[in-house]
Design an enzyme around this catalytic site. Sequence first.
Site, short mmCIF file in Angstrom:
data_model
loop_
_atom_site.label_atom_id
_atom_site.label_comp_id
_atom_site.label_asym_id
_atom_site.label_seq_id
_atom_site.Cartn_x
_atom_site.Cartn_y
_atom_site.Cartn_z
N HIS A 189 0.85 -1.19 0.00
CA HIS A 189 0.00 0.00 0.00
C HIS A 189 0.88 1.24 0.00
O HIS A 189 2.03 1.20 0.45
CB HIS A 189 -0.89 -0.03 1.25
CG HIS A 189 -1.89 1.07 1.31
ND1 HIS A 189 -1.64 2.27 1.97
CD2 HIS A 189 -3.13 1.19 0.79
CE1 HIS A 189 -2.70 3.05 1.86
NE2 HIS A 189 -3.61 2.42 1.15
N THR B 38 1.30 3.65 1.78
CA THR B 38 1.86 4.12 3.06
C THR B 38 3.03 3.25 3.54
O THR B 38 3.62 3.54 4.58
CB THR B 38 0.77 4.11 4.15
OG1 THR B 38 0.21 2.78 4.21
CG2 THR B 38 -0.33 5.10 3.88
N LYS B 39 3.35 2.18 2.80
CA LYS B 39 4.39 1.26 3.25
C LYS B 39 5.77 1.68 2.71
O LYS B 39 5.89 2.59 1.91
CB LYS B 39 4.06 -0.16 2.79
CG LYS B 39 2.71 -0.68 3.32
CD LYS B 39 2.65 -0.69 4.82
CE LYS B 39 1.41 -1.36 5.39
NZ LYS B 39 0.17 -0.59 5.22
N ASN B 40 6.81 0.98 3.16
CA ASN B 40 8.19 1.31 2.73
C ASN B 40 8.35 1.14 1.23
O ASN B 40 8.96 1.96 0.56
CB ASN B 40 9.20 0.39 3.44
CG ASN B 40 9.21 0.56 4.94
OD1 ASN B 40 8.19 0.80 5.56
ND2 ASN B 40 10.38 0.41 5.55
#
Length: 377
Positions: A180, A182-184
Amino acid sequence: MQKIPFNKPYFTGKETEYIRQAVENEHISGDGFFTQKCHQFFQNRYSFQKCLLTTSCTDALEMSAILLNIQEGDEVIAPSYTFVSTVNAFVLRGAKIVFADTYASHPNINPDEIEALISPKTKAIIVVHYAGVACDMEKILSIAQKYNLWVVEDAAQAIDSYYKNVPLGSLGHLSAFSFHETKNIISGEGGMLVINDDKFAKRAEIIREKGTNRSAFFRGEVDKYGWVDIGSSFLPSDIIAAFLYAQLENLDNIQARRKEIWNIYYEGLYDLAQKGKIQLPYLPKYASNNAHLFYVVCESLEERSALLAQLKNQGIGAVFHYLSLHKSSFYSSRHDGRVLPHTDKFADCLLRLPFYYEITPKAQEKIIMEIRKFYNS
């Protein structure tokens, strides 16, 4: 006033080039060239036994529940401090969720809580590596072995993170990752199921392909494919995989930058923690830090609300995180009534700070200054 967003997706510059390549390959549905490249990357780098990209981490968890043959009346032990997808995947198959509390020092499931919750109906333990920090997998796997239970790692936040130098995602029977935005490492939406037990490998392919043996057909293992099991359309377009592969090629660079950001926050707020004003992220000795997020824990809900209001007033996009699932309007009537004090403390008091590759030292300085100003006043 220049606003500091909570999150901003990072682009390496190769994403659109690889998407164009996927289009020119004339294979933009699932399991194309870039999907295979992503699978190979994870299998080579982390020694995962088998990887299957999915359209989300939620899908990977839903596949896990199907693979474990979760049925009506089965019980699954899971933390209450997590995103709803962790447990919803099992509720969809008819399971009862038995919620466990976290540690006081960290939002991960406390293994010492688990054994007392096991009943003859227990089928699996779901662990969530919150903030990419490893759960105590040795203890959890030992309990699972003793009672013959499956272990699923919700590794949504845990890419490139380790337990005693062993990659997270390789320890449970099954594991689910998120890409997603918002992930790294991101692909907008996207996820991956990791299969660490050969027993599930063939069936996982079938479930992911709508319950058909289509993957085996394309490998020439069967002369026609048909409906052989339950399943759904869990595989992503090769366009999503192309985007993801551009990110994976830059994993080391992204991780190094994120660790710089994490360290600036930690060093800037350390003395407030020493004075007992706030609690900072805790890293057990067995866990590595993949710098997925940075949070502070306030003393009370009222204090967090006031700090959040001050930060928002200064254009800083801080956010609180999960609400206790055992208290949710959907599940509270099914919970057994146990109080989970540490879960509730994190639900009321944890505050996540803006965290993204391109955040500037100046922006971080402002965030740290505003938090210090709040506590010093």
